[in-house]
Design a protein around this motif. Structure first.
Motif, PDB file in Angstrom:
ATOM      1  N   SER A  14       0.926  -1.375   0.144  1.00 45.35           N
ATOM      2  CA  SER A  14      -0.075   0.020   0.014  1.00 45.35           C
ATOM      3  C   SER A  14       0.730   1.364  -0.143  1.00 45.35           C
ATOM      4  O   SER A  14       0.559   2.223  -0.934  1.00 45.35           O
ATOM      5  CB  SER A  14      -0.845   0.187   1.085  1.00 45.35           C
ATOM      6  N   THR A  15       1.955   1.112   1.019  1.00 47.83           N
ATOM      7  CA  THR A  15       2.601   2.355   0.944  1.00 47.83           C
ATOM      8  C   THR A  15       3.321   2.617  -0.414  1.00 47.83           C
ATOM      9  O   THR A  15       3.282   3.814  -0.968  1.00 47.83           O
ATOM     10  CB  THR A  15       3.944   2.152   1.987  1.00 47.83           C
ATOM     11  N   GLU A  27      -4.565   6.586 -10.534  1.00 45.26           N
ATOM     12  CA  GLU A  27      -5.571   6.330  -9.365  1.00 45.26           C
ATOM     13  C   GLU A  27      -4.934   5.373  -8.593  1.00 45.26           C
ATOM     14  O   GLU A  27      -4.362   4.430  -9.002  1.00 45.26           O
ATOM     15  CB  GLU A  27      -6.713   5.790  -9.987  1.00 45.26           C
ATOM     16  N   PHE A  28      -4.922   5.280  -7.295  1.00 48.79           N
ATOM     17  CA  PHE A  28      -4.565   4.345  -6.367  1.00 48.79           C
ATOM     18  C   PHE A  28      -5.588   3.533  -5.658  1.00 48.79           C
ATOM     19  O   PHE A  28      -6.554   4.595  -4.956  1.00 48.79           O
ATOM     20  CB  PHE A  28      -3.435   4.769  -5.463  1.00 48.79           C
ATOM     21  N   LEU A  29      -5.786   2.308  -5.697  1.00 47.52           N
ATOM     22  CA  LEU A  29      -6.833   1.867  -4.649  1.00 47.52           C
ATOM     23  C   LEU A  29      -5.841   0.669  -3.827  1.00 47.52           C
ATOM     24  O   LEU A  29      -5.094  -0.177  -4.304  1.00 47.52           O
ATOM     25  CB  LEU A  29      -7.975   1.050  -5.693  1.00 47.52           C
ATOM     26  N   ASP A  30      -6.601   0.083  -2.603  1.00 47.33           N
ATOM     27  CA  ASP A  30      -5.943  -0.639  -1.938  1.00 47.33           C
ATOM     28  C   ASP A  30      -7.286  -1.537  -1.851  1.00 47.33           C
ATOM     29  O   ASP A  30      -8.264  -1.361  -1.475  1.00 47.33           O
ATOM     30  CB  ASP A  30      -5.657  -0.142  -0.653  1.00 47.33           C
ATOM     31  N   LEU A  31      -7.177  -2.866  -2.217  1.00 52.97           N
ATOM     32  CA  LEU A  31      -8.329  -3.738  -2.100  1.00 52.97           C
ATOM     33  C   LEU A  31      -8.951  -3.862  -0.798  1.00 52.97           C
ATOM     34  O   LEU A  31     -10.169  -3.960  -0.919  1.00 52.97           O
ATOM     35  CB  LEU A  31      -7.768  -5.230  -2.908  1.00 52.97           C
ATOM     36  N   ASN A  72      -5.399   2.755 -15.928  1.00 52.91           N
ATOM     37  CA  ASN A  72      -4.765   3.902 -15.220  1.00 52.91           C
ATOM     38  C   ASN A  72      -4.889   3.812 -13.772  1.00 52.91           C
ATOM     39  O   ASN A  72      -5.012   4.717 -13.032  1.00 52.91           O
ATOM     40  CB  ASN A  72      -4.841   5.217 -15.537  1.00 52.91           C
ATOM     41  N   LEU A  73      -4.704   2.230 -13.180  1.00 49.67           N
ATOM     42  CA  LEU A  73      -4.901   2.122 -11.807  1.00 49.67           C
ATOM     43  C   LEU A  73      -3.472   1.626 -11.047  1.00 49.67           C
ATOM     44  O   LEU A  73      -3.258   0.617 -11.923  1.00 49.67           O
ATOM     45  CB  LEU A  73      -6.152   1.249 -11.661  1.00 49.67           C
ATOM     46  N   VAL A  74      -3.118   1.913  -9.923  1.00 49.92           N
ATOM     47  CA  VAL A  74      -2.336   1.145  -9.192  1.00 49.92           C
ATOM     48  C   VAL A  74      -3.315   0.413  -8.283  1.00 49.92           C
ATOM     49  O   VAL A  74      -3.808   1.029  -7.501  1.00 49.92           O
ATOM     50  CB  VAL A  74      -1.050   1.797  -8.538  1.00 49.92           C
ATOM     51  N   LEU A  75      -2.986  -0.949  -8.081  1.00 47.51           N
ATOM     52  CA  LEU A  75      -4.115  -1.885  -7.286  1.00 47.51           C
ATOM     53  C   LEU A  75      -2.962  -2.670  -6.237  1.00 47.51           C
ATOM     54  O   LEU A  75      -2.479  -3.475  -6.628  1.00 47.51           O
ATOM     55  CB  LEU A  75      -4.874  -2.426  -8.168  1.00 47.51           C
ATOM     56  N   SER A  76      -3.333  -2.146  -4.860  1.00 49.55           N
ATOM     57  CA  SER A  76      -2.498  -3.310  -3.975  1.00 49.55           C
ATOM     58  C   SER A  76      -3.334  -4.202  -3.556  1.00 49.55           C
ATOM     59  O   SER A  76      -4.661  -3.855  -2.788  1.00 49.55           O
ATOM     60  CB  SER A  76      -1.984  -2.193  -2.943  1.00 49.55           C
TER      61      SER A  76
END
Ligand code: S3P
Length: 173
Positions: A14-15, A27-31, A72-76
């Motif tokens: 996440s960090t 965009e950033f999302l943490d599942l 265009n997403l970073v997904l943790s």
């Protein structure tokens, strides 16, 4: 493009994901956060009241939703996400997605998780440091087979956040 960060609990998904997204203007999302927001309950509470199997079903449901709808997403992901249902297959079969395994050593994970047990239902009940070390060693061994299917692997021990982000960008593009 969807960039998916995979790895054990406390591996920095996440960090680092948040920093990477900012750098790329994605965009950033943490599942886990996404599940909590949509279900209006914390993961710990969901484990407690509905059980792990219920959580795993929700995890797969929301992963699929994001993979099918976002760009265009970073997904943790959560530490267990790649290891259940057909999640890893789904990730690998998503055309515009790239997955990366953030690989931290067992001693690093133990050191971090010792102080962060309470919000993690899988380890919150483990009482001693020795038992925690034993659990993490075995658990990571079982999970590594899924993590190592990621499109790329990046070892993170003894590297600064900046160095990791630079390496991530090189590996991902
Ligand atoms: C889990 C990891 C957690 C969360 C849940 C289960 C796991 O996420 O999804 O508690 O199975 O390893 P983090 O990896 O963000 O701690």
């Amino acid at each position: 493009m969807i960039l998916i960060l995979i790895g054990y609990m406390a591996s920095g998904k996440s960090t680092l994901g948040r920093i990477l997204a900012k750098k790329l203007n994605y965009e950033f999302l943490d599942l886990d956060d996404y599940i909590e927001t949509n279900e209006n309950v914390s993961i710990s509470e969901m484990f407690k009241t509905k059980g792990e199997i219920y959580f795993r079903k929700k995890e797969t449901y929301y992963l699929k939703e994001l993979l099918e709808s976002k760009t265009n997403l970073v997904l943790s992901l959560g530490g267990g996400t790649p290891c259940y249902s057909n999640n890893m297959e789904m990730i690998l079969n998503t055309n515009n997605a790239k997955s990366i395994y953030l690989k931290a050593s067992i001693p690093t994970l133990i050191a971090r998780l010792k102080n962060e047990k309470s919000k993690r239902p899988l380890i919150a009940h483990i009482e001693t440091d020795d038992l925690l070390s034993e659990f993490i060693g075995k658990h990571l061994f079982e999970r590594s087979q899924y993590y190592s299917l990621a499109n790329a692997t990046l070892t993170t021990d003894n590297k600064s956040e900046n160095d990791i982000i630079e390496e991530l960008i090189v590996k991902l593009f």
